[in-house]
Design a protein around this motif. Structure first.
Motif, PDB file in Angstrom:
ATOM      1  N   LEU A  31      17.023  46.097  46.163  1.00 35.31           N
ATOM      2  CA  LEU A  31      17.061  46.520  47.561  1.00 35.31           C
ATOM      3  C   LEU A  31      18.519  46.578  47.975  1.00 35.31           C
ATOM      4  O   LEU A  31      19.267  45.620  47.790  1.00 35.31           O
ATOM      5  CB  LEU A  31      16.310  45.518  48.450  1.00 35.31           C
ATOM      6  CG  LEU A  31      16.424  45.746  49.951  1.00 35.31           C
ATOM      7  CD1 LEU A  31      15.802  47.088  50.338  1.00 35.31           C
ATOM      8  CD2 LEU A  31      15.763  44.615  50.704  1.00 35.31           C
ATOM      9  N   SER A  83      18.380  52.270  54.324  1.00 32.99           N
ATOM     10  CA  SER A  83      18.236  51.900  52.920  1.00 32.99           C
ATOM     11  C   SER A  83      19.089  52.840  52.093  1.00 32.99           C
ATOM     12  O   SER A  83      19.216  54.026  52.406  1.00 32.99           O
ATOM     13  CB  SER A  83      16.776  52.030  52.480  1.00 32.99           C
ATOM     14  OG  SER A  83      15.987  51.116  53.177  1.00 32.99           O
ATOM     15  N   VAL A 105      20.814  47.788  51.341  1.00 29.39           N
ATOM     16  CA  VAL A 105      20.802  48.293  52.708  1.00 29.39           C
ATOM     17  C   VAL A 105      22.215  48.316  53.255  1.00 29.39           C
ATOM     18  O   VAL A 105      23.097  47.593  52.792  1.00 29.39           O
ATOM     19  CB  VAL A 105      19.904  47.440  53.644  1.00 29.39           C
ATOM     20  CG1 VAL A 105      18.461  47.462  53.183  1.00 29.39           C
ATOM     21  CG2 VAL A 105      20.409  46.020  53.751  1.00 29.39           C
ATOM     22  N   SER A 150      11.770  46.782  54.642  1.00 32.21           N
ATOM     23  CA  SER A 150      11.624  47.335  53.291  1.00 32.21           C
ATOM     24  C   SER A 150      10.273  47.001  52.663  1.00 32.21           C
ATOM     25  O   SER A 150       9.809  47.704  51.782  1.00 32.21           O
ATOM     26  CB  SER A 150      12.747  46.834  52.384  1.00 32.21           C
ATOM     27  OG  SER A 150      12.552  45.470  52.052  1.00 32.21           O
ATOM     28  N   ALA A 186      16.366  45.411  58.301  1.00 28.61           N
ATOM     29  CA  ALA A 186      16.270  46.342  57.174  1.00 28.61           C
ATOM     30  C   ALA A 186      15.535  45.702  56.010  1.00 28.61           C
ATOM     31  O   ALA A 186      14.678  46.328  55.373  1.00 28.61           O
ATOM     32  CB  ALA A 186      17.662  46.787  56.746  1.00 28.61           C
TER      33      ALA A 186
END
Length: 94
Positions: free
Chosen positions: A23, A16, A25, A46, A42
């Protein structure tokens, strides 16, 4: 499958990245398909709070797009759809 917080000797992984309000990644792997799989892990990680080494369910699907960004978006959209309660019911066939 190795999840790494630092890009290093691992041939595949994800992490991250700090980003206000979104978000973000980073994923890497030897092939485009493996890299997309890392990005999906990922994204799910999260919000799902999966412990390291957790074993999950593997579901395959076919997605298509004209470029890598579109392919990633299509894969993420499919995963989000399959995670909704209604979609889980639709996919739970006897």
């Amino acid at each position: 499958m190795v999840t790494s917080t630092e890009r290093g000797p691992s041939p595949r992984g994800h992490r991250s990245l700090p980003h206000a309000g979104h978000l973000c990644v980073e994923a890497w792997a030897p092939t485009r398909e493996e890299c997309i799989a890392e990005a999906v892990m990922a994204m799910v990680g999260s919000f799902a709070g999966l412990p390291a080494g957790a074993v999950g369910v593997t579901r395959e699907c076919t997605v298509s797009a004209s470029d890598s960004g579109g392919l990633l978006a299509a894969a993420l959209e499919r995963v989000i759809y399959r995670m909704t309660p209604q979609a889980s019911f639709l996919w739970a066939s006897p």
